[in-house]
Write a protein that holds these residues in place. Structure first.
Motif, PDB file in Angstrom:
ATOM      1  N   UNK A  71       2.710  18.872  -1.447  1.00  0.00           N
ATOM      2  CA  UNK A  71       3.591  19.977  -1.849  1.00  0.00           C
ATOM      3  C   UNK A  71       2.990  20.747  -3.025  1.00  0.00           C
ATOM      4  N   UNK A  72       2.878  22.052  -2.864  1.00  0.00           N
ATOM      5  CA  UNK A  72       2.324  22.895  -3.909  1.00  0.00           C
ATOM      6  C   UNK A  72       0.814  23.016  -3.891  1.00  0.00           C
ATOM      7  N   UNK A  73       0.136  22.224  -3.067  1.00  0.00           N
ATOM      8  CA  UNK A  73      -1.328  22.290  -2.998  1.00  0.00           C
ATOM      9  C   UNK A  73      -1.740  23.430  -2.074  1.00  0.00           C
ATOM     10  N   UNK A  74      -2.604  24.311  -2.530  1.00  0.00           N
ATOM     11  CA  UNK A  74      -3.057  25.434  -1.708  1.00  0.00           C
ATOM     12  C   UNK A  74      -4.073  24.956  -0.681  1.00  0.00           C
ATOM     13  N   UNK A  75      -4.220  25.719   0.394  1.00  0.00           N
ATOM     14  CA  UNK A  75      -5.206  25.376   1.406  1.00  0.00           C
ATOM     15  C   UNK A  75      -6.606  25.368   0.803  1.00  0.00           C
ATOM     16  N   UNK A  76      -6.862  26.266  -0.157  1.00  0.00           N
ATOM     17  CA  UNK A  76      -8.179  26.347  -0.790  1.00  0.00           C
ATOM     18  C   UNK A  76      -8.495  25.066  -1.552  1.00  0.00           C
ATOM     19  N   UNK A  77      -7.551  24.601  -2.359  1.00  0.00           N
ATOM     20  CA  UNK A  77      -7.760  23.371  -3.114  1.00  0.00           C
ATOM     21  C   UNK A  77      -7.874  22.164  -2.180  1.00  0.00           C
ATOM     22  N   UNK A  78      -7.103  22.202  -1.106  1.00  0.00           N
ATOM     23  CA  UNK A  78      -7.125  21.105  -0.129  1.00  0.00           C
ATOM     24  C   UNK A  78      -8.492  21.001   0.538  1.00  0.00           C
ATOM     25  N   UNK A  79      -9.057  22.150   0.938  1.00  0.00           N
ATOM     26  CA  UNK A  79     -10.386  22.136   1.547  1.00  0.00           C
ATOM     27  C   UNK A  79     -11.450  21.700   0.547  1.00  0.00           C
ATOM     28  N   UNK A  80     -11.305  22.133  -0.711  1.00  0.00           N
ATOM     29  CA  UNK A  80     -12.248  21.723  -1.731  1.00  0.00           C
ATOM     30  C   UNK A  80     -12.234  20.219  -1.937  1.00  0.00           C
ATOM     31  N   UNK A  81     -11.049  19.637  -1.901  1.00  0.00           N
ATOM     32  CA  UNK A  81     -10.911  18.189  -2.045  1.00  0.00           C
ATOM     33  C   UNK A  81     -11.600  17.473  -0.886  1.00  0.00           C
ATOM     34  N   UNK A  82     -11.410  18.000   0.322  1.00  0.00           N
ATOM     35  CA  UNK A  82     -12.072  17.412   1.485  1.00  0.00           C
ATOM     36  C   UNK A  82     -13.586  17.481   1.346  1.00  0.00           C
ATOM     37  N   UNK A  83     -14.105  18.631   0.909  1.00  0.00           N
ATOM     38  CA  UNK A  83     -15.553  18.807   0.784  1.00  0.00           C
ATOM     39  C   UNK A  83     -16.142  17.795  -0.197  1.00  0.00           C
ATOM     40  N   UNK A  84     -15.469  17.568  -1.291  1.00  0.00           N
ATOM     41  CA  UNK A  84     -15.972  16.595  -2.276  1.00  0.00           C
ATOM     42  C   UNK A  84     -15.923  15.178  -1.716  1.00  0.00           C
ATOM     43  N   UNK A  85     -14.862  14.858  -0.977  1.00  0.00           N
ATOM     44  CA  UNK A  85     -14.766  13.522  -0.364  1.00  0.00           C
ATOM     45  C   UNK A  85     -15.865  13.330   0.682  1.00  0.00           C
ATOM     46  N   UNK A 114     -10.054  17.239  12.270  1.00  0.00           N
ATOM     47  CA  UNK A 114     -10.462  18.626  12.510  1.00  0.00           C
ATOM     48  C   UNK A 114      -9.286  19.445  13.031  1.00  0.00           C
ATOM     49  N   UNK A 115      -8.480  18.852  13.886  1.00  0.00           N
ATOM     50  CA  UNK A 115      -7.274  19.528  14.365  1.00  0.00           C
ATOM     51  C   UNK A 115      -6.356  19.885  13.198  1.00  0.00           C
ATOM     52  N   UNK A 116      -6.200  18.958  12.264  1.00  0.00           N
ATOM     53  CA  UNK A 116      -5.362  19.210  11.093  1.00  0.00           C
ATOM     54  C   UNK A 116      -5.942  20.335  10.244  1.00  0.00           C
ATOM     55  N   UNK A 117      -7.251  20.339  10.045  1.00  0.00           N
ATOM     56  CA  UNK A 117      -7.870  21.391   9.238  1.00  0.00           C
ATOM     57  C   UNK A 117      -7.665  22.761   9.865  1.00  0.00           C
ATOM     58  N   UNK A 118      -7.827  22.832  11.180  1.00  0.00           N
ATOM     59  CA  UNK A 118      -7.595  24.111  11.859  1.00  0.00           C
ATOM     60  C   UNK A 118      -6.139  24.540  11.711  1.00  0.00           C
ATOM     61  N   UNK A 119      -5.202  23.590  11.834  1.00  0.00           N
ATOM     62  CA  UNK A 119      -3.784  23.902  11.715  1.00  0.00           C
ATOM     63  C   UNK A 119      -3.458  24.431  10.323  1.00  0.00           C
ATOM     64  N   UNK A 120      -4.029  23.816   9.299  1.00  0.00           N
ATOM     65  CA  UNK A 120      -3.761  24.256   7.924  1.00  0.00           C
ATOM     66  C   UNK A 120      -4.248  25.688   7.723  1.00  0.00           C
ATOM     67  N   UNK A 121      -5.434  26.012   8.231  1.00  0.00           N
ATOM     68  CA  UNK A 121      -5.957  27.366   8.059  1.00  0.00           C
ATOM     69  C   UNK A 121      -5.170  28.380   8.882  1.00  0.00           C
ATOM     70  N   UNK A 122      -4.785  27.999  10.077  1.00  0.00           N
ATOM     71  CA  UNK A 122      -3.980  28.917  10.896  1.00  0.00           C
ATOM     72  C   UNK A 122      -2.628  29.168  10.241  1.00  0.00           C
ATOM     73  N   UNK A 123      -2.014  28.125   9.704  1.00  0.00           N
ATOM     74  CA  UNK A 123      -0.738  28.300   9.004  1.00  0.00           C
ATOM     75  C   UNK A 123      -0.891  29.177   7.766  1.00  0.00           C
ATOM     76  N   UNK A 124      -2.124  29.189   7.201  1.00  0.00           N
ATOM     77  CA  UNK A 124      -2.372  30.033   6.027  1.00  0.00           C
ATOM     78  C   UNK A 124      -2.564  31.497   6.407  1.00  0.00           C
TER      79      UNK A 124
END
Length: 215
Positions: A71-85, A114-124
């Motif tokens: 909650x409150x996390x932007x898609x941009x920050x979420x993708x950045x977190x994934x990239x670092x992981x 990958x399905x989740x990542x696509x869904x997050x970007x589409x929702x954005x």
């Protein structure tokens, strides 16, 4: 000893930390497991299939833990977190990034993530094609960066002396390459690796933001 495919793959991941991808052979894995090499062919037909399985198992560690944005996390920050992981997981094994480059991945957790990542970007607000390209670009950046990073630092505490800034500076002509001489410390100095990664990641994420704003 009754072998399972995962046993073979985990033995290979263990050995690659010791000998690297070039040194990894099916015979070496068989010796590690105490079996004859033909026993491995029930589980992997050749080294490329083994690499596919190794990459799938390695990346599953990065992809399995992906959860929807908090909650409150932007898609941009979420993708950045994934990239670092993802980078952290690739660095967890010698040649981890090279192991995953160009391999055929079939672990279900990778598909789900990958399905989740696509869904997050589409929702954005991204259309599917741009979301797909955005996810691929982010993955390619992390993979490519880490391949180069591991060429310089194959494992923690190791450093390939061919990439030492003082060695590289000696290859350049001060008259013709003054900018290269000035830039080599930032480009190859290990103390700047984190800053280089974050800078590149910021460029990718900023580019995605611009694409979305321009729609």
């Amino acid at each position: 000893m009754r072998l399972r495919r995962e046993t073979v793959v985990r033995a290979a991941l263990k050995l690659v930390n010791e000998v690297g991808l070039e040194g990894l052979t099916l015979r070496l894995i068989a010796d590690e497991l105490g079996v004859r090499p033909p026993a491995l062919y029930w589980h992997v037909r050749n080294k490329q299939e083994l690499l596919d399985e190794m990459a799938s198992l390695l990346l599953a560690d990065a992809f399995t833990c992906i959860q929807p944005p908090r909650p409150g996390q932007t898609w941009r920050d979420w993708l950045g977190e994934f990239a670092r992981d993802l980078r952290r997981v690739l660095l967890s094994h010698r040649d981890g990034a090279r192991m995953c480059a160009g391999t055929y991945l079939r672990e279900r957790s990778l598909f789900d993530a990958t399905e989740l990542m696509l869904r997050v970007l589409i929702d954005a607000g991204f259309p599917l094609d741009e979301a797909t390209r955005g996810v691929a670009t982010l993955y390619d950046f992390v993979l490519g960066f880490t391949i180069e990073e591991q060429a310089v630092t194959p494992a923690p505490g190791e450093h390939n002396e061919r990439y030492a800034p003082e060695y590289l500076r000696a290859q350049f002509d001060p008259e013709r390459h003054p900018l290269l001489i000035a830039a080599v410390e930032d480009a190859f100095g290990v103390e700047h690796t984190e800053a280089r990664f974050e800078h590149g990641l910021r460029i990718v994420l900023n580019g995605l933001c611009r694409e979305l704003e321009g729609r």
